[in-house]
Write an enzyme that holds these catalytic residues in place. Structure first.
Site, PDB file in Angstrom:
ATOM      1  N   ASP A 103      -8.410  11.483  -7.063  1.00  0.00           N
ATOM      2  CA  ASP A 103      -7.916  12.342  -5.995  1.00  0.00           C
ATOM      3  C   ASP A 103      -6.742  11.649  -5.290  1.00  0.00           C
ATOM      4  O   ASP A 103      -6.628  10.421  -5.313  1.00  0.00           O
ATOM      5  CB  ASP A 103      -9.019  12.605  -4.955  1.00  0.00           C
ATOM      6  CG  ASP A 103     -10.179  13.395  -5.545  1.00  0.00           C
ATOM      7  OD1 ASP A 103      -9.978  14.048  -6.573  1.00  0.00           O
ATOM      8  OD2 ASP A 103     -11.277  13.328  -4.963  1.00  0.00           O
TER       9      ASP A 103
HETATM   10  N1  URA Z   1     -14.930  11.350  -7.447  1.00  0.00           N
HETATM   11  C1  URA Z   1     -14.231  11.899  -6.439  1.00  0.00           C
HETATM   12  O1  URA Z   1     -14.766  12.621  -5.611  1.00  0.00           O
HETATM   13  N2  URA Z   1     -12.911  11.655  -6.364  1.00  0.00           N
HETATM   14  C2  URA Z   1     -12.246  10.855  -7.226  1.00  0.00           C
HETATM   15  O2  URA Z   1     -11.043  10.635  -7.086  1.00  0.00           O
HETATM   16  C3  URA Z   1     -12.994  10.280  -8.270  1.00  0.00           C
HETATM   17  C4  URA Z   1     -14.335  10.542  -8.363  1.00  0.00           C
END
Ligand code: URA
Length: 237
Positions: free
Chosen positions: A102
């Site tokens: 993310d």
């Molecule tokens: N899980 C999440 O919620 N975000 C990420 O970036 C990776 C795993």
């Protein structure tokens, strides 16, 4: 392989630019002038010289990035900087991130142009473990360890696969944990904690399969993978 593709792959220029260089006699193949851009060359065997400099052919490149928050895990983005903006000195122009973190997630991200390796690392059936450090609101307890080990409902058809949760500390009403998951659903870790009434405040990936984030890499820094790291990744995939 065509000479113009060889040179374009190595980032010498666009296909049109390298055609121009070839026609302007700025390229030598084994010490002689090639017939034209379509001249066939064998990477690793023929010696290609561009403007007096030897251009070795590199088929695959592999980089480990310590992704900072604020960068999109994509090759291009209309609005935000991408993880590719942080990589410099590469030969290949076709690099991409293996999977997504993310925008606000930090840590280990593999950047390569090896599509087969990427596919194998991301294939749902391969269950490549991914380990994250997380700071989470509230007090994470044995209860969450059990729930995550059993699998939780994050609104998908199936519960999450068993995940390994370790509690590192509790501080000022928050918890620091290490969580290893075997899949990579969209926002998976945030949704897993949401499912048990908690919020992820900070998330950082520390490993993916056998690849561990190099602790000496500061946020935003990258390095090439070692031969050994590439071998380990290939072995698993
Ligand atoms: N899980 C999440 O919620 N975000 C990420 O970036 C990776 C795993």
């Amino acid at each position: 392989m065509r000479l113009d593709k060889y040179l374009a792959d190595m980032g010498i220029g666009t296909r049109n630019e390298v055609k121009h260089y070839i026609r302007k006699k700025q390229v030598l193949v084994n010490g002689t002038l090639p017939k034209g851009p379509e001249h066939k060359v064998s990477p690793g065997q023929d010696e290609i010289i561009f403007q007096g400099e030897k251009i070795a052919y590199i088929e695959y490149e592999y980089f480990m990035l310590n992704k900072p928050s604020g960068y999109v895990s994509a090759v291009t983005d209309a609005k935000y900087p991408t993880v590719l903006d942080l990589i410099h000195g590469q030969s290949r122009k076709d690099l991409f991130p293996v999977g997504r973190l993310d925008m606000d997630t930090e840590g280990l991200l593999l950047i390569t142009n090896d599509g087969a390796l990427s596919h194998n690392l991301l294939a749902p059936g391969k269950h490549v473990p991914k380990t994250y450090f997380a700071r989470v609101s509230g007090t994470v307890s044995e209860q969450e360890i059990e729930w995550f080990a059993r699998g939780v409902n994050i609104g998908e058809k199936k519960d999450t696969l068993p995940a390994d949760l370790q509690i590192l500390s509790h501080e000022e009403g928050n918890s620091e944990v290490i969580l290893t998951i075997m899949e990579g659903k969209f926002h998976q870790i945030k949704r897993m904690f949401e499912a048990v009434g908690k919020k992820v405040l900070y998330l950082k990936r520390v490993s993916m399969g056998d690849l561990k984030l190099d602790k000496s890499l500061k946020s935003g820094e990258f390095r090439r993978l070692t031969e050994e790291e590439i071998r380990l990744l290939r072995e698993r995939s």
